[in-house]
Design an enzyme around this catalytic site. Structure first.
Site, short mmCIF file in Angstrom:
data_model
loop_
_atom_site.label_atom_id
_atom_site.label_comp_id
_atom_site.label_asym_id
_atom_site.label_seq_id
_atom_site.Cartn_x
_atom_site.Cartn_y
_atom_site.Cartn_z
N GLY A 48 0.98 -1.12 -0.13
CA GLY A 48 0.05 -0.14 0.03
C GLY A 48 1.08 1.35 -0.02
N GLY B 67 0.37 5.41 1.12
CA GLY B 67 -0.24 6.59 1.86
C GLY B 67 0.33 7.90 1.87
N GLY B 68 -0.24 8.68 2.45
CA GLY B 68 0.46 10.03 2.49
C GLY B 68 1.58 9.91 3.78
N PHE B 69 1.47 8.94 4.37
CA PHE B 69 2.62 8.74 5.56
C PHE B 69 3.73 8.31 4.90
CE2 PHE B 69 -0.98 8.98 8.84
CZ PHE B 69 -0.29 10.29 9.53
N GLY B 70 3.34 7.44 3.81
CA GLY B 70 4.53 6.74 3.34
C GLY B 70 3.99 5.43 2.76
N VAL C 221 3.60 1.45 2.73
CA VAL C 221 3.26 0.23 3.40
C VAL C 221 3.76 -1.28 2.84
CG1 VAL C 221 1.52 -1.28 4.67
CG2 VAL C 221 1.32 1.16 4.31
N LYS D 41 4.74 0.04 7.96
CA LYS D 41 4.61 1.25 7.36
C LYS D 41 5.77 2.20 7.63
CE LYS D 41 0.36 3.47 7.14
NZ LYS D 41 -0.65 4.12 7.37
N ASP E 298 -9.87 10.74 11.03
CA ASP E 298 -9.75 10.36 9.59
C ASP E 298 -10.45 8.97 9.36
OD1 ASP E 298 -9.02 10.78 6.95
OD2 ASP E 298 -7.23 10.19 7.05
#
Ligand SMILES: *[C@@H]1O[C@H](CO)[C@@H](O)[C@H](O)[C@H]1NC(C)=O
Ligand SMILES: *[C@@H]1O[C@H](CO)[C@@H](O)[C@H](O)[C@H]1NC(C)=O
Ligand SMILES: *[C@@H]1O[C@H](CO)[C@@H](O)[C@H](O)[C@H]1NC(C)=O
Ligand SMILES: *[C@@H]1O[C@H](CO)[C@@H](O)[C@H](O)[C@H]1NC(C)=O
Ligand SMILES: *[C@@H]1O[C@H](CO)[C@@H](O)[C@H](O)[C@H]1NC(C)=O
Ligand SMILES: *[C@@H]1O[C@H](CO)[C@@H](O)[C@H](O)[C@H]1NC(C)=O
Ligand SMILES: *[C@@H]1O[C@H](CO)[C@@H](O)[C@H](O)[C@H]1NC(C)=O
Ligand SMILES: *[C@@H]1O[C@H](CO)[C@@H](O)[C@H](O)[C@H]1NC(C)=O
Ligand SMILES: *[C@@H]1O[C@H](CO)[C@@H](O)[C@H](O)[C@H]1NC(C)=O
Length: 887
Positions: A587, A589-592, A594, A607, A703
């Protein structure tokens, strides 16, 4: 004609020769609305008030202009039922079932409500409609009488509001009849006419002249002559009153050989009739006088009975043994050729057959539910009459099969203010499948009989004061998923097995110290104000072991703490090992990104935070440390983290089934069933509820969205990314702003305007998720071709609701496989959550409860497909039910 319109009920003392001392065994005489018991002056009948027979309604007095001195006392007051659709009297004659009873309900409006508008309503006998009551004016006396064999030891007489005025009743009477009289092939007998031939016009006969208290009207004809005798007549089992038998009529003109008695049915509608003709010979010594009186009875020109002659001073009754069908009947009672004397007749009774085919609910079930009602002193307005028919009581559901008595299969007494223990009588509802006693104040142990109930599938005991331990049988059943059990929020109930471990944990919890003390060189002091303690105040979760919340322990002392933390802190090289050098990306996402990995043979998701997004790295360590200690079955658990310079990563349990967004999308070849959707929604709601109520101060997710609801191999849902938005206010497709965090489409409009974040912002987002789950649409459908479908899901749903087109709102991929009430309720929940004003939104606790109700309804559909459809369905929904299945 079944109604006896007796204009002006004038008392005629002549007709009533009081015979004192005649008992009234087998009588129930109720003066509805009366304030005290009394004995009627004229008849000697003892009338009682209706207190013992009904719990609802109000007592009213008729208007004085009608309350004249000559009116029977029982008509001077009424019981009126301004509230509730159905109000019932319960009569329990001591002779009980299998006996035949005459039941008479009487009405006189008397303008008691000063509206000068006689009402119309329905009269029910037990579960069957008996008749419609139409009162034509204020002063007519109307009564309905039926001869009915009781199938159970009680009978309900119910007044049903048909929206044409307030039902009321003046008097209700029940009389035991002789065994073997008025027998029908099938059905009950509704009175059409009961007449004493030759009784002087304007007279009425009843008790005490008639020991069974039938009411006899006069029947006269100009062509008839009245004969009488003063001698007593021997009755037969029909017991026509002696005073009826001592008069008879005969043709005035001795040359007439017959007596004509014609009847036509009401509105000329063909009906089934039973006739009872009573004869007696009142002329002495006919044989000695060389006289004969031999008669034939012709019905519609066919010999019906005869030739015959009644014996001197002896009752002789000729009656139908099977129904006569038709709309017009002409009786001729003719003398035979050889008869020297003309024919006579004393009295006639005509009844129509009333088929009361619907069965009452199984008596054991009725006894059980009545016992439960009395045990808890329940005063639920519609808990009257039969629990299953013609409509079910609120909170009761039944199964119906053919003409068999209905059975109770579901009982919902949620939020009914119950105190005391769990009623033992519940065990008598042996076919019960669903039992909901949640949100009450029940105390005591959870009784073992609940585990013995063979059909019980859903048991909700949430939010009570139950104590002790859960019976092991119940525990086993819930473990084996033979029963869907909820026992949350019973502070003194031990819901695990064995119980002791749990207790230990609890005592540990009592010596909690805050966690946010400074550790190492990190600036965690900043975090003190936002330190979150979850699980401390947590009430127990459901008893199903895999549903049990593991309480978080916060009692780690500083020294131990570092030890504990170390287990969860991984070096960058360990992370490389876990992810096999970041081999598999699962995956982004904005955080980074996965990555997939293995930790001690179990799968994990790692993640890695992208440097650019990790502006809050200083808080990261403390935050991550905290999150590793938040456990809830509906929160993805953080098994560890890595915090090595710029390499910051979070290691989560692996959720093999991806996120909810994918499962709802067209890409999923196996659409989720409605039950699965509800279970996932409940899981997510419980996770959120835990963050809100199980953590202090409440933890706001910020969120909530379908991509943050992950599913494991059992399709159990867990919330992901909770607590992160605090430290990292930039996620995924977040609408990046310095203050507002969240994802477009899920963002609470109130928060957007005010910047004030509360739990209710999560509730809003959850509402959007729920709408997506119901409709299968996305929060914002940018790609929709149809103009209607563009824009936000809430706007779309509002549009559909305004068109009354709810059916088309539900995800077509459900293929109409759902309980409509369940979906309807879920839509209500979702729209309440997604209300623009936060004050209108539900709390997550309410949401969990509501969704569990939805699940119970849906499971009710799949468990017993013959559960009645509730009539709560809104009209527009019912209308659209006929939409053909589109495939
Ligand atoms: C009532 O009648 C039914 C069938 O006719 C019979 O099975 C039952 O035993 C009877 N009950 C009583 C109390 O007489
Ligand atoms: C009534 O009489 C019938 C026979 O005439 C009998 O079978 C029945 O059991 C009786 N019922 C009662 C309640 O006595
Ligand atoms: C009975 O009949 C006689 C004559 O037929 C009549 O005088 C008398 O009044 C009658 N009695 C009643 C009670 O009708
Ligand atoms: C009865 O019949 C006889 C002979 O048939 C006749 O003389 C007589 O007038 C009749 N009586 C009446 C009242 O019609
Ligand atoms: C019975 O008597 C009436 C009147 O006397 C007569 O009109 C009728 O035909 C008779 N009926 C039969 C079936 O004899
Ligand atoms: C009822 O039916 C009978 C015979 O069928 C007919 O003679 C009579 O006129 C009808 N009455 C009404 C009120 O329709
Ligand atoms: C009755 O009839 C018989 C023979 O038919 C006769 O002998 C007798 O006298 C009659 N009695 C009377 C009272 O008329
Ligand atoms: C009438 O009486 C005669 C002689 O007594 C007898 O033969 C005949 O059968 C009787 N008729 C009827 C209908 O009883
Ligand atoms: C529940 O019952 C207990 C004991 O009877 C009482 O103290 C408490 O106030 C009750 N709670 C509610 C919500 O009624």
């Amino acid at each position: 004609m079944a109604k006896l319109y007796l204009l002006l009920a004038i008392l005629l003392p002549v007709a009533f020769v009081l015979v004192h001392g005649q008992d009234q065994q087998g009588f129930i005489s109720i003066d509805c609305g009366a304030s005290n018991d009394y004995t009627d002056d004229i008849t000697g009948i003892s009338y009682s008030t209706d207190d013992k027979f009904i719990e609802t309604g109000v007592s009213r007095i008729i208007s004085p202009e009608f309350n004249t001195r000559i009116l029977y006392k029982r008509f001077s007051n009424v019981r009126s039922f301004p509230e509730g659709t159905k109000n019932c009297y319960t009569l329990r004659p001591i002779q009980g079932r299998n006996h035949s009873y005459l039941i008479r309900a009487s009405f006189m409006y008397g303008n008691y409500d000063a509206k000068s508008q006689p009402p119309e309503f329905d009269l029910y006998l037990g579960v069957n409609k008996w008749n419609s009551v139409k009162l034509e004016d204020a002063f007519s006396l109307t009564s309905f009488e039926i001869i009915h064999v009781l199938q159970s030891d009680y009978i309900h007489v119910c007044l049903v509001n048909t929206a044409s005025g307030t039902p009321f009743i003046s008097a209700l009477e029940l009389r035991l009849l002789n065994n073997g009289s008025y027998v029908t092939q099938s059905g009950s007998l509704e009175l059409f006419v009961r007449a004493d031939c030759g009784l002087s016009p304007s007279e009425l006969l009843r008790y005490p002249d008639d020991s069974l208290d039938r009411i006899w009207e006069p029947l006269n004809d100009d062509a008839w002559e009245v004969l009488n005798t003063s001698l007593p007549v021997t009755p037969n089992r029909y017991e026509p009153p002696p005073i009826v038998l001592t008069t008879a009529v005969t043709p005035k003109n001795a040359n007439d050989s017959g007596l004509k008695l014609p009847w036509s049915s009401e509105h000329n509608v063909s009906n089934d009739f039973y006739f009872y003709l009573h004869f007696t010979e009142i002329v002495k010594d006919l044989q000695i006088e060389n006289q004969t009186r031999t008669m034939n009875i012709f019905l519609n020109n066919k010999l019906w009975y005869g030739p015959f002659f009644p014996d001197y001073l002896s009752a002789f009754t000729v009656y139908s043994t099977s129904p006569e069908t038709g709309s017009y009947f002409e009786f001729w009672i003719n003398k035979t050729e050889n008869s020297t004397l003309p024919p006579v007749i004393s009295a006639i009774e005509v009844y129509t057959v009333k088929q009361l085919v619907l069965s009452q609910t199984d008596q054991n079930d009725v006894d059980a539910i009545m016992n439960i009602k009395f045990f808890y002193g329940l005063k639920i307005r519609d808990w009257q009459g039969d629990p299953c028919a013609p409509t079910t009581w609120n909170g009761v559901n039944c199964s119906y099969s053919g003409f068999d008595p209905p059975r109770i299969i579901s009982l919902n007494l949620s939020s009914s203010g119950l105190t005391k223990s769990i009623a033992p009588y519940i065990s008598d509802l042996i076919l019960l499948q669903i039992l909901d006693l949640s949100n009450n104040n029940l105390t005591g142990m959870v009784p073992d009989f609940l585990s013995q109930m063979p059909d019980l599938r859903i048991l909700n005991l949430q939010h009570n004061n139950l104590s002790g331990t859960l019976p092991s049988g119940l525990y086993e059943k819930s473990k084996n998923e033979a029963i869907f059990l909820s026992v949350d929020e019973n502070p003194n109930l031990c819901s695990t097995n064995p119980c002791d471990e749990k207790k230990d944990k609890k005592s540990d919890n009592s010596i909690v110290i805050p966690v946010a003390t400074s550790v190492g060189g990190f600036l965690v002091v900043l975090l003190i104000s936002v330190a979150v303690f979850c699980g401390l105040k947590r009430r127990k979760q459901a008893a199903v072991p895999n549903l049990t919340t593991v309480n978080v322990e916060f009692n780690i002392k500083k020294d131990e703490e570092s030890e504990e933390i170390k287990k969860q802190q991984f070096t960058y090289s360990q992370v490389l090992g876990i992810t096999k050098n970041f081999e598999r990306v699962i995956g982004k996402g904005g955080f980074g990104t996965v990555y997939h990995g293995y930790l001690n043979n179990s799968e994990v998701a790692v993640k890695m935070l992208s440097r650019s997004s990790a502006q809050g790295f200083k808080e990261f360590h403390a935050e991550a440390k905290l999150l590793t200690r938040v456990y809830h079955r509906n929160l993805t658990s953080l098994v560890g983290y890595c915090d090595e310079g710029p390499n910051m990563g979070l290691i989560y349990e692996y959720m093999s089934n991806g996120d909810l967004a994918w499962h709802l999308s067209d890409r999923n070849p196996h659409p989720l069933s409605w039950e699965e959707r509800l279970k996932i929604s409940i899981d997510a709601a419980q996770g959120l509820e835990y963050l809100h109520n199980g953590c202090k101060p409440p933890m706001i997710h910020r969120d909530v969205k379908t991509t943050n609801i992950l599913l494991n191999e059992k399709l159990q849902a867990k919330l992901a990314d909770f607590g992160l938005s605090r430290a990292f206010p930039t996620d995924g497709d977040s609408h990046v702003s310095t203050v507002v965090v969240g994802t477009p489409g899920y963002l609470d409009p109130e928060y957007y305007i005010s910047n004030r974040l509360t739990e209710k912002s999560d509730v809003f987002s959850f509402g959007v998720v729920l709408l997506e789950t119901i409709t299968g649409r996305r929060a914002i459908d940018k790609n929709a071709k149809n103009k209607d479908q563009k824009g936000h899901i809430i706007e779309w749903v509002n549009l559909i609701l305004s068109r009354g087109d709810i059916y088309n709102m539900v995800d077509p991929r459900l293929d109409q496989e759902f309980d409509k009430n369940s979906v309807w309720r879920a839509v209500d929940v979702a729209m309440a959550c997604a209300s623009p004003t936060s004050i209108r939104r539900l709390t997550m606790t309410q949401v969990v409860m509501e969704l569990k109700q939805c699940l119970a309804m849906e499971m009710g559909r799949t468990v017993g497909s013959n559960v009645t459809e509730s009539s709560e369905l809104p009209e527009m929904f019912r209308r659209t039910q006929r939409v053909p299945q589109s495939r």
